[in-house]
Design an enzyme around this catalytic site. Structure first.
Site, PDB file in Angstrom:
ATOM      1  N   ASP A   1       0.835   2.627   3.782  1.00  0.00           N
ATOM      2  CA  ASP A   1      -0.009   3.680   3.222  1.00  0.00           C
ATOM      3  C   ASP A   1       0.820   4.959   3.038  1.00  0.00           C
ATOM      4  O   ASP A   1       0.397   6.058   3.381  1.00  0.00           O
ATOM      5  CB  ASP A   1      -1.254   3.945   4.077  1.00  0.00           C
ATOM      6  CG  ASP A   1      -2.239   4.903   3.392  1.00  0.00           C
ATOM      7  OD1 ASP A   1      -2.062   5.171   2.192  1.00  0.00           O
ATOM      8  OD2 ASP A   1      -3.161   5.373   4.063  1.00  0.00           O
TER       9      ASP A   1
ATOM     10  N   PHE B   1      -4.837  14.631   3.723  1.00  0.00           N
ATOM     11  CA  PHE B   1      -4.588  13.499   4.618  1.00  0.00           C
ATOM     12  C   PHE B   1      -3.324  12.770   4.168  1.00  0.00           C
ATOM     13  O   PHE B   1      -3.076  12.634   2.974  1.00  0.00           O
ATOM     14  CB  PHE B   1      -5.738  12.493   4.539  1.00  0.00           C
ATOM     15  CG  PHE B   1      -7.045  12.971   5.099  1.00  0.00           C
ATOM     16  CD1 PHE B   1      -7.315  12.855   6.451  1.00  0.00           C
ATOM     17  CD2 PHE B   1      -8.024  13.497   4.271  1.00  0.00           C
ATOM     18  CE1 PHE B   1      -8.542  13.259   6.966  1.00  0.00           C
ATOM     19  CE2 PHE B   1      -9.254  13.912   4.773  1.00  0.00           C
ATOM     20  CZ  PHE B   1      -9.509  13.787   6.138  1.00  0.00           C
ATOM     21  N   GLY B   2      -2.548  12.238   5.110  1.00  0.00           N
ATOM     22  CA  GLY B   2      -1.478  11.332   4.701  1.00  0.00           C
ATOM     23  C   GLY B   2      -0.192  11.479   5.487  1.00  0.00           C
ATOM     24  O   GLY B   2       0.177  12.561   5.942  1.00  0.00           O
TER      25      GLY B   2
ATOM     26  N   HIS C   1       0.845  -1.208   0.000  1.00  0.00           N
ATOM     27  CA  HIS C   1       0.000   0.000   0.000  1.00  0.00           C
ATOM     28  C   HIS C   1       0.872   1.247   0.000  1.00  0.00           C
ATOM     29  O   HIS C   1       1.260   1.767   1.047  1.00  0.00           O
ATOM     30  CB  HIS C   1      -0.931   0.008   1.218  1.00  0.00           C
ATOM     31  CG  HIS C   1      -2.011   1.048   1.104  1.00  0.00           C
ATOM     32  ND1 HIS C   1      -3.201   0.944   1.780  1.00  0.00           N
ATOM     33  CD2 HIS C   1      -2.093   2.189   0.398  1.00  0.00           C
ATOM     34  CE1 HIS C   1      -3.962   1.995   1.491  1.00  0.00           C
ATOM     35  NE2 HIS C   1      -3.301   2.770   0.659  1.00  0.00           N
TER      36      HIS C   1
END
Lengths: 428, 309
Positions: A308, A326-327, A63
């Site tokens: 992620d 986001f992230g 991911h």
């Protein structure tokens, strides 16, 4: 002709139930069973001293956001691959929220060409489930399968229409592609930016309720059962999701879940200074959720570890909390965090299981010819020093971005050398 | 006075101690005095530049800060979202850094996003005063509420304060809750269950959905505006039902103790959260709040502006 001997390491190869101090032999980019299969003259054999190190199959992060094409100011296939190598990863699976969106064979072919030209690790693309990530019409999933995507996913654009999702899973079954899903109900989550709970209430930030994830996890369980085909829940973050997946797996449903390091390393308490490096989707949750994730990892409910890895430029993150993307980036910290937290601090799994969750498990789900040190396979190998103490420094990252909340963290354990196809692509 | 003020910024009441809050209120006493003089101006901030930066619309808070700054002899610039380069895509950080390049000393920020004042405070040498950020905090509003209660009742500790209405989206409620608890009041939140997150109970406040049980015991009722513009989703069935369940009607006002104070941060929706006659009635201290707001904001600008010097 090339030959390499990795000497005296602890070879941990969960796929073959192997755990012993031994030498590992590589000839012409492949693992071989004995030294005699290396045909080079002795002077041309590379020797790597792995005493005190773990010699593992090359790790897989399934991911990752590489941002290319379309957002190369955040990351490129080249920089993301270098970050992966520096984190101990030999194979990464990239998500399709790029521009253009890989909902067509041409864009997938472009990504594969670009990766084979400049990426230091194996880059495996995913295709979208729906056209333009819109959640309405199916992408040409069969054609995407033919050009070699390893899975389909709409990633951050969770398909809300259960009928569309059902047909996608049924169709994916025909072509043998697993379906990866970012579980988020848009009505329940609305404009939520942080976990709905004590801290969102105190800070007046719009809440992202746990139920917003769990209702889609439940949907996916029902559809995996209905279609008899694997659905993989990405970045599982809540206690309720763990409970639902555990119960479904006990019944034999083809459902699985992955965990990101930030969801076990941090809680929503970290957002109290409005630092956008802690803004991630799904959000950092409560201690109860963290405890449930740890339990889910320990009992096998959550079977895959991943990052992620979600790069964003400084100027994009340096804005109001509501407005920030986001992230969190993770490729260069995830292994260290997971060894430190799962194997050492919380002692929930041993290093063998950790390696299995980064190799055998994703390889099985995605049907990859990787994640093993069996003679004959491509020599993707990660050398890990489980006792090395180090300090995270974002300034030393190979990633093009710096959005990590772990800068300055002291960790124990990390990769020290990464080999792809028998060649060292990075070493500490 | 043992307390000293050491903060460059005023971002919220959650991070303040009871001593610091009391120190602001005591400082405001002196400035309230100034407001009764014939010459209402003091030279405390002479030569300093204050920027009133209101990214979200406001009339009363902006004019209150402006007047407070003028009475302290500061130079004042008013900027709104539409008059700034935010509409041209400039980031908040860049806009603020440009203001700082003009040697602004104090930045008063109203913003729709929680945490925006802290974001700037971390990056600017200038003092940042939070004039309301999203649903987070509105510290000067809570300070003027505390000041008004203290002025009318002599003390805050031990009083029963009911905060009524939309708590979920209210920065006024949050700042009041933090301030009142620190000063020892008993706080009850009253309103529809959809607008009162239960997490607030962890702070030690009580939650009630029965206004008629709360009013007879209240020493202070602080009414919050029902924010029509935020009711885009179904938080309650409608204004009619809201009035039936939670409106401070003239019939309900009869339940109040004779010395109960009725407060409202404005703007009032007459006939919605409060009946018109109640808003203008004997219990109401709504206009005292406005007057006190000036003194409290002078105190805050004086204290923080002094630190940034």
């Amino acid at each position: 002709m090339s030959g390499t001997i990795i000497r005296n390491g602890r070879v941990v190869d969960p796929a073959n139930k192997r755990d012993e101090v031994a030498d590992l032999y590589i000839a012409d980019g492949r693992i071989v069973g004995s030294k005699s299969e290396i045909r080079n003259p002795k002077s041309q054999i590379e020797e790597i001293d792995a005493k005190g190190l773990i010699v593992a199959p090359g790790l897989i992060d399934m991911h990752v956001h590489l941002r290319e094409p379309g957002f190369s100011h955040k990351e490129t296939i080249e920089s993301g691959a270098r970050a992966a190598a520096a984190g101990g990863f030999t194979t990464i699976v990239c998500m399709p929220n790029t521009s253009p969106v890989p909902d067509n064979p041409g864009t997938i072919a472009w990504i594969k060409d670009r990766a084979s030209a400049i990426a230091s690790v194996n880059v495996l693309p995913t295709g979208t489930i729906s056209k333009n990530l819109a959640g309405e019409e199916l992408a040409p999933i069969g054609s995407l399968a033919k050009v070699g995507v390893v899975a389909i996913t709409d990633d951050g654009h969770c398909i809300q229409n259960h009928e569309v999702m059902r047909r996608a899973v049924e169709y994916a079954r025909m072509v043998g592609l697993p379906v990866l899903d970012h579980c988020q109900d848009y009505n329940l989550v609305s404009n939520g930016v942080v976990h709905e709970g004590y801290w969102s209430t105190l800070l007046g930030l719009p809440g992202w309720p746990a139920a917003g994830e769990e209702v889609i996890v439940m949907r996916n369980i029902l559809l995996a059962e209905l279609c008899d085909h694997p659905i993989h829940c990405q970045h599982v973050s809540t206690a309720g999701s763990v409970r639902l997946i555990r119960e479904a797996r006990q019944r034999g449903v083809k459902i699985s879940g992955e965990v990101c390091p930030h969801h076990i390393a941090l809680t929503d308490e970290a957002i109290q200074n409005f630092d956008t490096n802690y803004k991630v989707n799904p959000p950092l949750r409560s201690q109860t959720d963290v405890d449930a994730l740890l339990e889910g990892i320990a009992d096998g409910t959550l079977s895959i570890l991943c990052s992620d890895h979600a790069p964003h430029a400084d100027f994009e993150k340096e804005v109001e909390f509501d407005a920030a993307p986001f992230g969190i980036i993770g490729l260069e910290t995830e292994l260290g965090l997971f060894i430190d937290l799962l194997v050492q601090k919380h002692a929930r799994i041993d290093i063998t299981r950790l390696i299995e969750m980064y190799t055998v498990e994703p390889a099985r789900l995605l049907k990859l010819d990787a994640g093993t040190l069996l003679a004959g396979v491509r020599a993707d190998v990660t050398l890990i020093d489980p006792a090395l103490e180090w300090t995270v420094s974002v300034d030393q990252f190979h990633s093009a971005s710096r959005n990590s909340p772990f800068d300055g963290w002291k960790l124990k354990g990390r990769a020290v050398r990464t080999l792809v196809g028998g060649k060292t692509v990075w070493k500490l | 006075m043992t307390t000293r003020w050491t903060r460059k910024d005023l971002l919220g009441l959650r991070e303040l101690s009871a001593d610091e809050i009391n120190f602001i209120l005591e400082t405001a006493d002196a400035f309230k005095q100034v407001g009764t003089r014939e010459i209402k101006k003091v030279p405390a901030l002479r030569g300093k530049t204050l920027v009133n930066f209101f990214v979200e619309p406001s009339t009363r808070t902006r004019t209150s800060f402006e007047l407070a700054a003028l009475r302290l002899s500061a130079d004042v610039i008013n900027l709104s979202a539409t008059s700034s380069s935010l509409t041209k895509g400039e980031t908040l950080k860049d806009t603020a850094r440009n203001l700082e390049a003009l040697h602004a000393d104090i930045l008063v920020l109203r913003h729709s996003s929680a945490g925006a004042p802290q974001f700037l405070a971390n990056r600017l040498k200038a003092s940042v005063i939070n004039a309301g950020d999203g649903a987070h905090e509105h510290p000067t509003q809570a300070l003027l509420d505390l000041y008004t209660i203290r002025e009318k009742r002599g003390n805050i500790a031990g009083l029963r304060v009911a905060i009524l209405g939309d708590i979920l989206f209210s920065r006024v409620a949050r700042s009041n809750i933090f301030g009142l608890l620190k000063l020892g009041a008993h706080v009850t939140l009253v309103g529809p269950s959809t607008l009162i997150p239960r997490e607030f109970e962890k702070l030690g406040v009580q939650v009630s959905h029965k206004i008629d049980e709360v009013l007879p015991n209240a020493d202070v009722v602080n009414l919050l505006r029902i924010q029509h513009e935020r009711q885009r989703r179904e938080y309650f069935p409608g204004i009619g039902e809201y009035i039936r369940l939670f409106g401070l009607t003239k019939e309900r006002a009869k339940l109040l103790k004779p010395d109960c104070l009725i407060m409202h941060p404005g703007p009032i929706n007459r006939g919605v959260e409060i009946d018109s006659v109640v808003a203008d009635g004997l219990h109401s201290v709504i206009l005292d709040q406005v007057t006190n707001g000036l003194a409290v904001r002078m105190a805050v600008l004086y204290l923080c502006g002094g630190i940034s010097a």
